[in-house]
Write an enzyme that holds these catalytic residues in place. Sequence first.
Site, PDB file in Angstrom:
ATOM      1  N   ASP A  83       0.853  -1.191   0.000  1.00 18.96           N
ATOM      2  CA  ASP A  83       0.000   0.000   0.000  1.00 18.96           C
ATOM      3  C   ASP A  83       0.894   1.247   0.000  1.00 18.96           C
ATOM      4  O   ASP A  83       1.872   1.327   0.743  1.00 18.96           O
ATOM      5  CB  ASP A  83      -0.868  -0.043   1.266  1.00 18.96           C
ATOM      6  CG  ASP A  83      -1.945   1.022   1.288  1.00 18.96           C
ATOM      7  OD1 ASP A  83      -2.320   1.526   0.205  1.00 18.96           O
ATOM      8  OD2 ASP A  83      -2.420   1.355   2.397  1.00 18.96           O
ATOM      9  N   HIS A  84       0.556   2.222  -0.834  1.00 18.44           N
ATOM     10  CA  HIS A  84       1.278   3.504  -0.877  1.00 18.44           C
ATOM     11  C   HIS A  84       2.796   3.373  -0.961  1.00 18.44           C
ATOM     12  O   HIS A  84       3.521   3.993  -0.158  1.00 18.44           O
ATOM     13  CB  HIS A  84       0.913   4.376   0.335  1.00 18.44           C
ATOM     14  CG  HIS A  84      -0.452   4.972   0.212  1.00 18.44           C
ATOM     15  ND1 HIS A  84      -0.722   6.064  -0.582  1.00 18.44           N
ATOM     16  CD2 HIS A  84      -1.636   4.590   0.738  1.00 18.44           C
ATOM     17  CE1 HIS A  84      -2.012   6.338  -0.516  1.00 18.44           C
ATOM     18  NE2 HIS A  84      -2.589   5.451   0.266  1.00 18.44           N
ATOM     19  N   ASP A 105       2.689   5.271  -5.204  1.00 20.67           N
ATOM     20  CA  ASP A 105       1.994   6.526  -4.956  1.00 20.67           C
ATOM     21  C   ASP A 105       2.868   7.659  -5.465  1.00 20.67           C
ATOM     22  O   ASP A 105       3.664   8.247  -4.730  1.00 20.67           O
ATOM     23  CB  ASP A 105       1.706   6.677  -3.469  1.00 20.67           C
ATOM     24  CG  ASP A 105       0.948   7.962  -3.165  1.00 20.67           C
ATOM     25  OD1 ASP A 105       0.753   8.766  -4.105  1.00 20.67           O
ATOM     26  OD2 ASP A 105       0.556   8.161  -2.017  1.00 20.67           O
ATOM     27  N   HIS A 187      -7.555   9.831   4.598  1.00 17.61           N
ATOM     28  CA  HIS A 187      -7.021   8.756   5.427  1.00 17.61           C
ATOM     29  C   HIS A 187      -7.161   9.074   6.917  1.00 17.61           C
ATOM     30  O   HIS A 187      -7.306  10.220   7.288  1.00 17.61           O
ATOM     31  CB  HIS A 187      -5.532   8.555   5.116  1.00 17.61           C
ATOM     32  CG  HIS A 187      -5.269   8.051   3.745  1.00 17.61           C
ATOM     33  ND1 HIS A 187      -4.470   8.720   2.843  1.00 17.61           N
ATOM     34  CD2 HIS A 187      -5.692   6.936   3.111  1.00 17.61           C
ATOM     35  CE1 HIS A 187      -4.406   8.019   1.725  1.00 17.61           C
ATOM     36  NE2 HIS A 187      -5.137   6.934   1.853  1.00 17.61           N
ATOM     37  N   GLY A 188      -7.040   8.042   7.736  1.00 17.51           N
ATOM     38  CA  GLY A 188      -6.906   8.265   9.167  1.00 17.51           C
ATOM     39  C   GLY A 188      -8.196   8.107   9.954  1.00 17.51           C
ATOM     40  O   GLY A 188      -9.259   7.804   9.413  1.00 17.51           O
ATOM     41  N   HIS A 221      -9.730   4.968  -1.545  1.00 19.83           N
ATOM     42  CA  HIS A 221      -8.893   4.999  -0.333  1.00 19.83           C
ATOM     43  C   HIS A 221      -9.645   5.726   0.773  1.00 19.83           C
ATOM     44  O   HIS A 221     -10.603   6.444   0.523  1.00 19.83           O
ATOM     45  CB  HIS A 221      -7.582   5.747  -0.624  1.00 19.83           C
ATOM     46  CG  HIS A 221      -6.570   4.913  -1.343  1.00 19.83           C
ATOM     47  ND1 HIS A 221      -5.318   4.676  -0.859  1.00 19.83           N
ATOM     48  CD2 HIS A 221      -6.645   4.235  -2.522  1.00 19.83           C
ATOM     49  CE1 HIS A 221      -4.653   3.909  -1.698  1.00 19.83           C
ATOM     50  NE2 HIS A 221      -5.434   3.632  -2.729  1.00 19.83           N
ATOM     51  N   GLY A 222      -9.143   5.562   1.985  1.00 20.58           N
ATOM     52  CA  GLY A 222      -9.704   6.312   3.111  1.00 20.58           C
ATOM     53  C   GLY A 222     -11.183   6.033   3.293  1.00 20.58           C
ATOM     54  O   GLY A 222     -11.950   6.917   3.648  1.00 20.58           O
ATOM     55  N   SER A 223     -11.600   4.762   3.083  1.00 22.84           N
ATOM     56  CA  SER A 223     -13.041   4.496   3.089  1.00 22.84           C
ATOM     57  C   SER A 223     -13.520   3.775   4.346  1.00 22.84           C
ATOM     58  O   SER A 223     -14.508   3.065   4.305  1.00 22.84           O
ATOM     59  CB  SER A 223     -13.439   3.739   1.822  1.00 22.84           C
ATOM     60  OG  SER A 223     -12.398   2.937   1.337  1.00 22.84           O
ATOM     61  N   SER A 224     -12.839   3.976   5.439  1.00 20.61           N
ATOM     62  CA  SER A 224     -13.345   3.410   6.691  1.00 20.61           C
ATOM     63  C   SER A 224     -14.558   4.201   7.150  1.00 20.61           C
ATOM     64  O   SER A 224     -14.714   5.374   6.805  1.00 20.61           O
ATOM     65  CB  SER A 224     -12.261   3.439   7.779  1.00 20.61           C
ATOM     66  OG  SER A 224     -11.274   2.467   7.514  1.00 20.61           O
TER      67      SER A 224
HETATM   68 ZN    ZN Z   1      -4.503   5.207   0.847  1.00 19.57          ZN
END
Ligand code: ZN
Length: 330
Positions: A83-84, A105, A187-188, A221-224
């Site tokens: 990842d990344h 990335d 993200h995060g 991405h960042g799909s939590s």
């Molecule tokens: Zn990501």
Amino acid sequence: MTLITLRQALDAAAEGGYGVGAFNVTDLVQAEAVLSAARETDAPVIVQTIAGASAHGSDEVFWEALVNLAARYEDVPVVLHLDHGPSFEDCERAVNAGFTSVMIDGSLLPDRVSHATFEQNAAVTKKVVDFAHAHGVSVEGELGTIGGSEDGGATVKEIVLADPDEAERFVAATGVDALAVAIGTSHGAYKFTSPPDGTVLRMDLISEIAERVPTTHLVMHGSSSLPADLREQINAYGGALPESWGVPEEEKARSTKLGIRKINQGMDSHMAYAAAARRSLAEDGITVDPAPFERAGREAMQRIVAERMHVFGQAGQARRHRSAKPVAAS
Ligand SMILES: [Zn+2]
């Protein structure tokens, strides 16, 4: 060994009209949770990790163990994905370790803060594609900039949305198998200050880009979703997570109908692990053996990953890969 490439996993997902979750792991215990969830739900799965971000002493130690662990799940079609990847060299290391997919990335320069130009991004991505494809490995690129930080490192606050014209040119210039498109997610563990609506998440961009690059698979991405109950449990046992909203489950399910094939989920399963581990530690002040809290974390992580697999539609889809010829780790 049932390692498959990202291209194989996502081609099958496109055919079946579902999404495949890519779950971040930072140690072998979490990898076991994700692989066991895939076995439990009969799903293909993407196990992904970030260079330099594991609990282990070196990437090489962890990555070799990861490849060996995946081999034990003979019945599970597994993509091992970097990842990344921040540089060509990191992607090269992952390919040499036996990963079947890498993300380069190139949207940021090596300082991980400055934005790369389109040409800089395309050049490094093409270099990775040439190397990886020669080894039978798939490549994900990134266009636009997804904000926030996945690994606690340098943080880019600004989100630059992906542009459909650029997406078409980028795919033509690089030949990537998958493309991460910035559509407003970040993200995060801190995402939105209120539940996201149609103006925050640009779902319309997904279908527009999907039409322009029909043979390249789109990645969110960042799909939590940052479940409130997990945040509350973390905070009840000493955490201090502020209230925040992520991407609702129904939006993720909808995105797979619009053309998203790979759904990156880092935070939700890490929150589940952290909540269970914190609770286990708090409720038992005597035991100093790490195994009980790690086991609690693993079991909680497996549960949430299995739930997500049903939402994304990958549950029950492992059969699509049973007849496919597995790729040999290089
Ligand atoms: Zn990501």
